[in-house]
Design an enzyme around this catalytic site. Structure first.
Site, PDB file in Angstrom:
ATOM      1  CB  CYS A 100      -0.960  -0.040   1.191  1.00 23.03           C
ATOM      2  SG  CYS A 100      -2.387   1.061   0.999  1.00 23.03           S
ATOM      3  CG  HIS A 116      -3.392  -3.574   3.665  1.00 23.84           C
ATOM      4  ND1 HIS A 116      -2.163  -3.228   4.158  1.00 23.84           N
ATOM      5  CD2 HIS A 116      -3.965  -2.416   3.206  1.00 23.84           C
ATOM      6  CE1 HIS A 116      -1.976  -1.926   4.015  1.00 23.84           C
ATOM      7  NE2 HIS A 116      -3.046  -1.416   3.433  1.00 23.84           N
TER       8      HIS A 116
END
Length: 479
Positions: free
Chosen positions: A329, A425
């Site tokens: 991310c 994630h």
């Protein structure tokens, strides 16, 4: 409702254990936290985000996480502001000037969520935030006594004996808070005790005498709590677990606005993996196989910290030596050529150079993407996880995608197969992916079922609390 004498006294873990213990007794249980401040968040099936601790507590109850379990979430950013999440969606930004007023206006929202949860179950276990003894923050409070009094929820105060001064902390809380707030507290428990419980029997008696509150129990230290996702970055402050026999060493820069750092937990459970937390002022060890850049709530600000500490030089040197680098991310965004925040979403508007290890550029704009995903990584291994980010990252045709998820490509990897970036994630919580990565790094894969391990720890925690706490007294207090 469990409130604490301070932050990090163990409220999140205790609520998870209590949820599991009451669920095992046959009750329908739901967790609730009126207001959370954390950059460790989870995506819910209904398309929102809540604190990671409440998602774990939902798992302890055997139900899916829901936005009503944490209706107000504050995510700290770099410029002394916090992103405001209400019912799972971005509502705006709060700073020191408007924080208290805006917070107080959310009480009705909080009560609505609580009432909906109450209608679904036999008992709601509520987690406070910080401490009710922070009387300077009492006006407009919705996280502790402001909520407890509005919803008429009895309170148990939690003290942490491991940090010392627990008698003063509990009795002092009784002394400084408003008498009407103190009347909401019906009992106390002492957490993280080490040694012979008989040594503190007089302490328990003295606290009860000085406060008038019922002693719920003295809970011995539960070491397996470290295997559960932590609520906030305070959990990263302590020393990492040393594993001198580990075959794989992974360096993780710990930056000020690190987010979704529960991505590290499954790796930390692996006996062959040693996570080395590298803080500004320290260096990345040369014998690491992987440098892992976690997510960030303020990517540009954290990138500046990383560069000012010289860790960018260490990461490039690691890559030149043939080491692996993975960015998740915000970490993925840092690996690119540039990051632009034209609208000031995460801080002052800016455009900066990234680490230049991937041929991609990122613009922080648009709506936040909150979605669970399934797909296949570049090596054909199935994956599952979630996305939680703002921004779009684009690159040249020379980049290889990291994965294909739900019909679109995600992330990028270098042509030499050493540098990887992805928005996904939860990648290492997927046993298939974690096993493939451990083999890639020179290990033997994994024998760990991560989800099963979490449930096992929750069951042990519930049994631990059943043994040492008076849960029947808690149920009587809860009416």
């Amino acid at each position: 409702m469990l409130q604490g004498t301070g932050s990090d006294v163990g409220k999140s873990v205790l609520v998870a254990g209590l949820c599991r213990a009451l669920t095992r007794r046959g009750y329908r249980v739901r967790p609730f936290k009126p207001q959370n401040m954390s950059n460790n968040a989870a995506v819910t099936p209904d398309g929102g985000e809540i604190g990671r601790a409440q998602a774990l507590q939902a798992i302890a109850c055997g139900v899916a996480p829901h936005i009503d379990m944490n209706p107000v979430l504050l995510k700290p950013q770099a410029d002394r502001t916090s992103q405001l999440i209400v019912h799972g969606q971005v509502r705006g930004t709060l700073g020191s000037g408007n924080f208290r007023v805006a917070r107080g206006q959310l009480l009705d929202t909080v009560i609505d969520s609580y009432d909906r949860l109450r209608a679904q179950c036999d008992i709601v276990v509520v987690e406070g935030a910080g401490s009710p003894a922070e009387i300077n923050l009492r006006a407009g409070d919705i996280a502790n006594m402001g909520f407890a009094r509005a919803a008429n929820v009895p309170v148990i105060l939690v003290g942490d004996i491991d940090r010392g001064g627990v008698i003063a902390a509990v009795v002092g809380t009784r002394t400084v808070i408003d008498p009407q707030d103190a009347a909401m507290i019906r009992g106390f428990l002492i957490n993280k005790f080490r040694g012979d419980p008989a040594l503190f029997s007089d302490g328990m008696r003295m606290i009860a005498e000085k406060t008038g509150w019922s002693p719920i129990g003295l809970l011995p230290h539960f070491s397996d709590a470290a295997k559960l996702p932590a609520e906030d970055a305070l959990g990263l402050a302590g020393p990492a677990r040393q594993k001198p026999d580990a075959k794989i060493r992974i360096a993780v820069p710990i930056l000020p606005h690190i987010s979704n750092f529960d991505d590290l937990d499954p790796l930390d459970m692996e006996p062959d993996v040693e996570l080395i937390r590298v803080r500004p002022g320290e260096t990345i060890p040369a014998n690491c196989r992987l440098v892992l850049l976690c997510g960030s709530k303020s990517t540009i600000a954290d990138l500046a910290v990383l560069k000012n500490a010289g860790l960018d030089i260490d990461i490039r040197a690691h890559a030149r030596r043939g080491g692996f680098v993975v960015g998740l991310c915000g970490g993925y965004q840092m690996l690119g050529k540039t990051i632009a925040d034209p609208d000031g979403i995460e801080g002052p508007p800016a455009k900066v150079e990234g680490l230049g290890l991937l041929d991609v550029d990122t613009v922080l704009a648009g709506d936040k993407r909150l979605v669970s995903v399934r797909g296949t990584s570049f090596d054909g291994v199935d994956l599952s996880g979630y996305e939680m980010h703002v921004g779009e990252t684009t690159g040249t045709a020379g980049n290889l995608p990291f994965s294909t998820v739900d019909g679109h490509v995600d992330g990028a990897m270098s042509p030499d197969g050493r540098i990887f970036g992805t928005y996904i994630h939860g990648l290492f919580a997927d046993d298939r992916q974690r096993g493939a990565w451990l083999k890639r790094l020179g290990g033997h894969g994994t024998e760990l079922n991560y989800d099963e391990q979490v449930h096992t720890v929750l069951d042990r925690l519930a049994a631990h609390m059943e043994q040492h706490l008076d849960l029947d007294c808690l149920l009587a207090i809860a009416r």
